[in-house]
Design an enzyme around this catalytic site. Sequence first.
Site, PDB file in Angstrom:
ATOM      1  N   PRO A 131       0.821  -1.209   0.000  1.00 34.70           N
ATOM      2  CA  PRO A 131       0.000   0.000   0.000  1.00 34.70           C
ATOM      3  C   PRO A 131       0.859   1.265   0.000  1.00 34.70           C
ATOM      4  O   PRO A 131       1.844   1.354   0.735  1.00 34.70           O
ATOM      5  CB  PRO A 131      -0.813  -0.111   1.297  1.00 34.70           C
ATOM      6  CG  PRO A 131      -0.760  -1.548   1.680  1.00 34.70           C
ATOM      7  CD  PRO A 131       0.554  -2.062   1.172  1.00 34.70           C
ATOM      8  N   ASP A 154      15.086   2.703   4.658  1.00 37.26           N
ATOM      9  CA  ASP A 154      14.130   1.993   3.811  1.00 37.26           C
ATOM     10  C   ASP A 154      14.791   1.430   2.563  1.00 37.26           C
ATOM     11  O   ASP A 154      14.559   0.277   2.180  1.00 37.26           O
ATOM     12  CB  ASP A 154      12.998   2.929   3.399  1.00 37.26           C
ATOM     13  CG  ASP A 154      12.047   3.245   4.539  1.00 37.26           C
ATOM     14  OD1 ASP A 154      12.409   3.008   5.702  1.00 37.26           O
ATOM     15  OD2 ASP A 154      10.940   3.743   4.258  1.00 37.26           O
ATOM     16  N   GLY A 192       7.201   1.002   3.255  1.00 35.74           N
ATOM     17  CA  GLY A 192       8.337   1.183   2.354  1.00 35.74           C
ATOM     18  C   GLY A 192       8.010   1.036   0.889  1.00 35.74           C
ATOM     19  O   GLY A 192       8.862   0.611   0.104  1.00 35.74           O
ATOM     20  N   SER A 193       6.800   1.425   0.478  1.00 35.54           N
ATOM     21  CA  SER A 193       6.421   1.269  -0.929  1.00 35.54           C
ATOM     22  C   SER A 193       7.301   2.099  -1.848  1.00 35.54           C
ATOM     23  O   SER A 193       7.741   1.632  -2.903  1.00 35.54           O
ATOM     24  CB  SER A 193       4.954   1.656  -1.129  1.00 35.54           C
ATOM     25  OG  SER A 193       4.718   2.991  -0.725  1.00 35.54           O
TER      26      SER A 193
END
Length: 339
Positions: free
Chosen positions: A112, A164, A118-119
């Site tokens: 999401p 990230d 961490g998208s």
Amino acid sequence: MTTVSAPGKVYLFGEHAVVYGEPAVPCAIEKRATVTAEPRDDDHVRVEAADLSLNGFVVEYAGSTDDRPDVDVPQPLLDAAMGYVDAAVRQAREAADAPEAGFDITVESEIPLGAGLGSSAAVVVAGIDAATRALGEPLDRREIADRAYRAEYEVQDGQASRADTFCSAMGGAVRVEGDDCTTLSTPTLPFVVGFDGGAGDTGKLVADVRALRDRYDFAADTVGAIGDIVSTGEELLREADPNAAPSDDLIAELGDLMNINHGLLSALGVSSRSLDTMVWAAREAGAEGAKLTGAGGGGCIVALDRTDETRTSLRYTPGCEDSFRAELATEGVRVEEDE
């Protein structure tokens, strides 16, 4: 055509504090973003986002991303999605010494957008790897992580950390303190994630913490205390056998630290009613620890629980849209297809 995937992550400890040079321990999870890159004969970039929690969009541009697709999502999320892809392309062009390279890029994601998993890092990491490989100039994982960090630093106006992107590139559990990034050998921890369906504004949340820290000494001390939690948790992980199931004592101690970490993040103003509700639902269901993960303001919590009780409880918690068990992704960025 080259297709590459990279994992998302949860923070065991340390979000926000890592921006100020404190250590953090993120862990990669098996929720992945996948990027396909195919070189073009011109300098245009055509991006098709099949699933970024944005209902999908297609946009083509040359030299500017001002042409925004018309989709029904918050503008900050849309700007971020476009910005991260564009920054990844610039890094790939620079790395391959191909400033005029064009690409057809397709992005698909299980992660999401803006939820604290961490998208953006996964998209940038996979995008840089896919584009450079498509140009015949593959990079090693550490250079991918470094260039992905530069891309996020640019998009986030200098407020990004290496956590990230390093975690997504390398996989597993990692320790990040400033520019010092190392992998950790840890047992596989029993993560459960709850998602409220929302997304925080990372830039604003980071800026708000900075303003609070600059204004009050005790807020700066709170940031430092989060760093102390990370150091304590890291020592527990280093002492554990990475090839054995984590002991009950280890899970209990890590859970205590997670609970304290969440309290400190809440004190800094980055939690929300939905995140707090999910945290308490997880704890009351028997989770050893639970906290928000990522920038906050909405999005996800992560809990430690070997049983199914936390996941079941979160399913019936008002404001929780989804819950799932998150396996540790021992492999970071990887090639899925290379023709």
